[in-house]
Design a protein around this motif. Sequence first.
Motif, PDB file in Angstrom:
ATOM      1  N   TRP A   8       0.830  -1.212   0.000  1.00  0.00           N
ATOM      2  CA  TRP A   8       0.000   0.000   0.000  1.00  0.00           C
ATOM      3  C   TRP A   8       0.856   1.250   0.000  1.00  0.00           C
ATOM      4  CZ3 TRP A   8      -0.049   3.797   3.889  1.00  0.00           C
ATOM      5  CH2 TRP A   8       0.758   3.488   4.998  1.00  0.00           C
ATOM      6  N   THR A   9       0.262   2.332  -0.482  1.00  0.00           N
ATOM      7  CA  THR A   9       0.845   3.650  -0.342  1.00  0.00           C
ATOM      8  C   THR A   9      -0.306   4.655  -0.396  1.00  0.00           C
ATOM      9  OG1 THR A   9       2.583   5.140  -1.115  1.00  0.00           O
ATOM     10  CG2 THR A   9       1.390   3.934  -2.817  1.00  0.00           C
ATOM     11  N   MET A  10       0.000   5.923  -0.586  1.00  0.00           N
ATOM     12  CA  MET A  10      -1.070   6.919  -0.672  1.00  0.00           C
ATOM     13  C   MET A  10      -0.836   7.784  -1.904  1.00  0.00           C
ATOM     14  SD  MET A  10      -1.393   7.858   3.302  1.00  0.00           S
ATOM     15  CE  MET A  10      -2.882   8.843   3.169  1.00  0.00           C
ATOM     16  N   THR A  11      -1.922   8.255  -2.497  1.00  0.00           N
ATOM     17  CA  THR A  11      -1.834   9.054  -3.713  1.00  0.00           C
ATOM     18  C   THR A  11      -2.792  10.233  -3.591  1.00  0.00           C
ATOM     19  OG1 THR A  11      -1.365   7.057  -4.992  1.00  0.00           O
ATOM     20  CG2 THR A  11      -2.048   8.960  -6.235  1.00  0.00           C
ATOM     21  N   ILE A  12      -2.323  11.391  -4.024  1.00  0.00           N
ATOM     22  CA  ILE A  12      -3.188  12.575  -4.017  1.00  0.00           C
ATOM     23  C   ILE A  12      -3.879  12.664  -5.373  1.00  0.00           C
ATOM     24  CG2 ILE A  12      -3.294  15.058  -3.623  1.00  0.00           C
ATOM     25  CD1 ILE A  12      -2.304  13.197  -1.253  1.00  0.00           C
ATOM     26  N   ASN A  13      -5.197  12.720  -5.319  1.00  0.00           N
ATOM     27  CA  ASN A  13      -6.076  12.601  -6.504  1.00  0.00           C
ATOM     28  C   ASN A  13      -6.025  11.145  -6.987  1.00  0.00           C
ATOM     29  OD1 ASN A  13      -6.784  15.353  -6.564  1.00  0.00           O
ATOM     30  ND2 ASN A  13      -4.895  15.834  -7.687  1.00  0.00           N
TER      31      ASN A  13
ATOM     32  N   GLU B 172      -9.662  20.866   4.580  1.00  0.00           N
ATOM     33  CA  GLU B 172     -10.968  20.885   3.904  1.00  0.00           C
ATOM     34  C   GLU B 172     -11.062  19.840   2.790  1.00  0.00           C
ATOM     35  OE1 GLU B 172      -9.102  23.824   4.407  1.00  0.00           O
ATOM     36  OE2 GLU B 172     -10.244  23.999   6.258  1.00  0.00           O
ATOM     37  N   ASN B 173      -9.917  19.540   2.127  1.00  0.00           N
ATOM     38  CA  ASN B 173     -10.049  18.651   0.953  1.00  0.00           C
ATOM     39  C   ASN B 173      -9.527  17.232   1.170  1.00  0.00           C
ATOM     40  OD1 ASN B 173      -7.235  18.744   0.618  1.00  0.00           O
ATOM     41  ND2 ASN B 173      -7.305  20.391  -0.897  1.00  0.00           N
ATOM     42  N   VAL B 174      -9.115  16.910   2.408  1.00  0.00           N
ATOM     43  CA  VAL B 174      -8.559  15.564   2.669  1.00  0.00           C
ATOM     44  C   VAL B 174      -9.504  14.471   2.166  1.00  0.00           C
ATOM     45  CG1 VAL B 174      -8.071  13.876   4.492  1.00  0.00           C
ATOM     46  CG2 VAL B 174      -7.102  16.172   4.637  1.00  0.00           C
ATOM     47  N   GLY B 175     -10.782  14.573   2.529  1.00  0.00           N
ATOM     48  CA  GLY B 175     -11.744  13.500   2.237  1.00  0.00           C
ATOM     49  C   GLY B 175     -11.838  13.189   0.758  1.00  0.00           C
ATOM     50  N   ASP B 176     -11.687  14.215  -0.070  1.00  0.00           N
ATOM     51  CA  ASP B 176     -11.868  14.038  -1.504  1.00  0.00           C
ATOM     52  C   ASP B 176     -10.555  13.778  -2.238  1.00  0.00           C
ATOM     53  OD1 ASP B 176     -13.496  14.122  -3.834  1.00  0.00           O
ATOM     54  OD2 ASP B 176     -12.566  16.054  -4.310  1.00  0.00           O
ATOM     55  N   LYS B 177      -9.473  14.382  -1.787  1.00  0.00           N
ATOM     56  CA  LYS B 177      -8.210  14.344  -2.546  1.00  0.00           C
ATOM     57  C   LYS B 177      -7.296  13.181  -2.167  1.00  0.00           C
ATOM     58  CE  LYS B 177      -6.657  18.814  -4.183  1.00  0.00           C
ATOM     59  NZ  LYS B 177      -5.769  18.718  -5.304  1.00  0.00           N
ATOM     60  N   VAL B 178      -7.321  12.811  -0.881  1.00  0.00           N
ATOM     61  CA  VAL B 178      -6.321  11.853  -0.414  1.00  0.00           C
ATOM     62  C   VAL B 178      -6.856  10.424  -0.591  1.00  0.00           C
ATOM     63  CG1 VAL B 178      -4.971  11.077   1.570  1.00  0.00           C
ATOM     64  CG2 VAL B 178      -5.417  13.524   1.231  1.00  0.00           C
ATOM     65  N   HIS B 179      -6.045   9.619  -1.244  1.00  0.00           N
ATOM     66  CA  HIS B 179      -6.455   8.233  -1.538  1.00  0.00           C
ATOM     67  C   HIS B 179      -5.494   7.230  -0.917  1.00  0.00           C
ATOM     68  CE1 HIS B 179      -8.749  10.443  -4.498  1.00  0.00           C
ATOM     69  NE2 HIS B 179      -9.431   9.350  -4.782  1.00  0.00           N
ATOM     70  N   LEU B 180      -6.075   6.172  -0.368  1.00  0.00           N
ATOM     71  CA  LEU B 180      -5.275   4.995  -0.029  1.00  0.00           C
ATOM     72  C   LEU B 180      -5.137   4.195  -1.325  1.00  0.00           C
ATOM     73  CD1 LEU B 180      -3.955   2.998   1.994  1.00  0.00           C
ATOM     74  CD2 LEU B 180      -6.242   2.074   2.420  1.00  0.00           C
ATOM     75  N   ARG B 181      -3.907   3.782  -1.610  1.00  0.00           N
ATOM     76  CA  ARG B 181      -3.636   3.058  -2.857  1.00  0.00           C
ATOM     77  C   ARG B 181      -3.145   1.665  -2.470  1.00  0.00           C
ATOM     78  NH1 ARG B 181      -1.453   5.637  -7.771  1.00  0.00           N
ATOM     79  NH2 ARG B 181      -0.689   4.039  -9.159  1.00  0.00           N
ATOM     80  N   VAL B 182      -3.892   0.662  -2.798  1.00  0.00           N
ATOM     81  CA  VAL B 182      -3.524  -0.703  -2.419  1.00  0.00           C
ATOM     82  C   VAL B 182      -3.179  -1.491  -3.667  1.00  0.00           C
ATOM     83  CG1 VAL B 182      -4.366  -2.862  -1.413  1.00  0.00           C
ATOM     84  CG2 VAL B 182      -4.910  -0.681  -0.329  1.00  0.00           C
ATOM     85  N   GLU B 183      -2.078  -2.232  -3.567  1.00  0.00           N
ATOM     86  CA  GLU B 183      -1.679  -3.098  -4.676  1.00  0.00           C
ATOM     87  C   GLU B 183      -1.880  -4.548  -4.267  1.00  0.00           C
ATOM     88  OE1 GLU B 183       1.917  -0.208  -6.346  1.00  0.00           O
ATOM     89  OE2 GLU B 183       2.424  -2.038  -5.250  1.00  0.00           O
ATOM     90  N   LEU B 184      -2.730  -5.226  -5.014  1.00  0.00           N
ATOM     91  CA  LEU B 184      -2.861  -6.669  -4.849  1.00  0.00           C
ATOM     92  C   LEU B 184      -1.857  -7.286  -5.821  1.00  0.00           C
ATOM     93  CD1 LEU B 184      -4.191  -9.320  -3.985  1.00  0.00           C
ATOM     94  CD2 LEU B 184      -6.066  -8.816  -5.549  1.00  0.00           C
ATOM     95  N   GLN B 185      -0.804  -7.860  -5.255  1.00  0.00           N
ATOM     96  CA  GLN B 185       0.286  -8.382  -6.085  1.00  0.00           C
ATOM     97  C   GLN B 185       0.214  -9.904  -6.092  1.00  0.00           C
ATOM     98  OE1 GLN B 185       3.700  -6.821  -3.984  1.00  0.00           O
ATOM     99  NE2 GLN B 185       3.426  -4.768  -4.832  1.00  0.00           N
TER     100      GLN B 185
END
Length: 343
Positions: A226-231, A254-267
């Motif tokens: 996992w990592t995190m990605t903005i947008n 104000e924009n955390v909920g919409d902009k910040v993404h958890l990015r998960v890699e199923l490898q």
Amino acid sequence: MTIQFKTETFRDDFTFSNSPEAIRRFPFPFDKDHYMYAVNIEQHMPGPIKSATEFPIDIDEHYVAEMADRSLVLKQDPLRCQSLPHMITAEWDLLELLMESMSKHYPEHFTLTKDGDRWHWINRPLGIDQQFTFGDTATLPYPPMEYVTRQCQGDFNLIDQRNDNLWMDAGIITSQADWSLDFDLGMNFMEWHAPVPIAHDIGVFDRALKFLLNLQQGRPVRRLNWTMTINPRLDTSPENYHKWGVDRTTVTPENVGDKVHLRVELQALWRLPRSNAIVFSIRCYLIKMEELVTIPKWARRFHRVLRDLPDQIADYKGTTRYRQTVVDWLAKHDDGAPTSPGF
Ligand code: HEM
């Protein structure tokens, strides 16, 4: 099972989002309230119905949009797909693996028929109908790895095994978390993992390599990263850092909920039959914080994981500039209740 494919983008206006069903099947990666690198490898067995691991190759509502994004990346930068000449047999192995799995598990969308070496592939969502001769590259519009992976979600590496090591000798990498196929091509397991902190010192890569050198045909394995990605940007490559790096400076309370993404890699990793190569698939799932907190136990747990993440790992994952803003936002969704082990 008929999938309703969404029309959405992973760049510019960023219209990507998850349906409630996609949120429910999101492969949440944390089985504890804290995170440390480990050899978290398990057999790639069928998971629960409708989960991301129900089938070996997961196709979901984002399929058509992800394939369009891949095609844009390749148009701008053909070096995202490269294969050294000795990997051609592995390329055909990969084509077989993906076509067989997709047509078996999603027959309403994909059909594969074989008459000896004469194969017929139908991909309904992308409107493709292709007859070709298995093993004869001249009968396909692209080389076999590129042909099939332009039609399958996830990035793919083909890994050669020789001299008791693994070598990244081919791949199609268009939705990576800040690493470059063009840079890593031809490197071995320890070389391409060199930038990762802590894991070398605690023996994670020694053990993982030993395990993979013995990977058996017909017994695929998987792990989550996992990592995190903005947008909701799929293409976070070093090649395009100038386009997305700056996004990390734009996170506000104000924009955390919409902009910040958890990015998960199923490898997942398979030993291939003809070439003895290994295929390494990296299937990316994105979820914005607003969607993640609709599952209260995920909100609690992710708050604690991110808050207590060792600085070296937080830095490596590129979260340092905005981590505290996200932790503060998530804190409002953590009532302090104990969480149970497991997902
Ligand atoms: C990171 C490739 C298998 C653990 C990475 C990176 C690459 C990569 C390219 C990014 C390195 C960078 O910063 O430039 C691969 C390939 C594999 C493989 C092709 C298949 C042969 C594994 C396995 C493990 C593992 C089996 C098990 C422990 C990690 C970890 C990271 C990493 C912990 C850091 C991820 C993060 O913190 O976001 N891998 N890897 N890898 N890999 Fe692998």
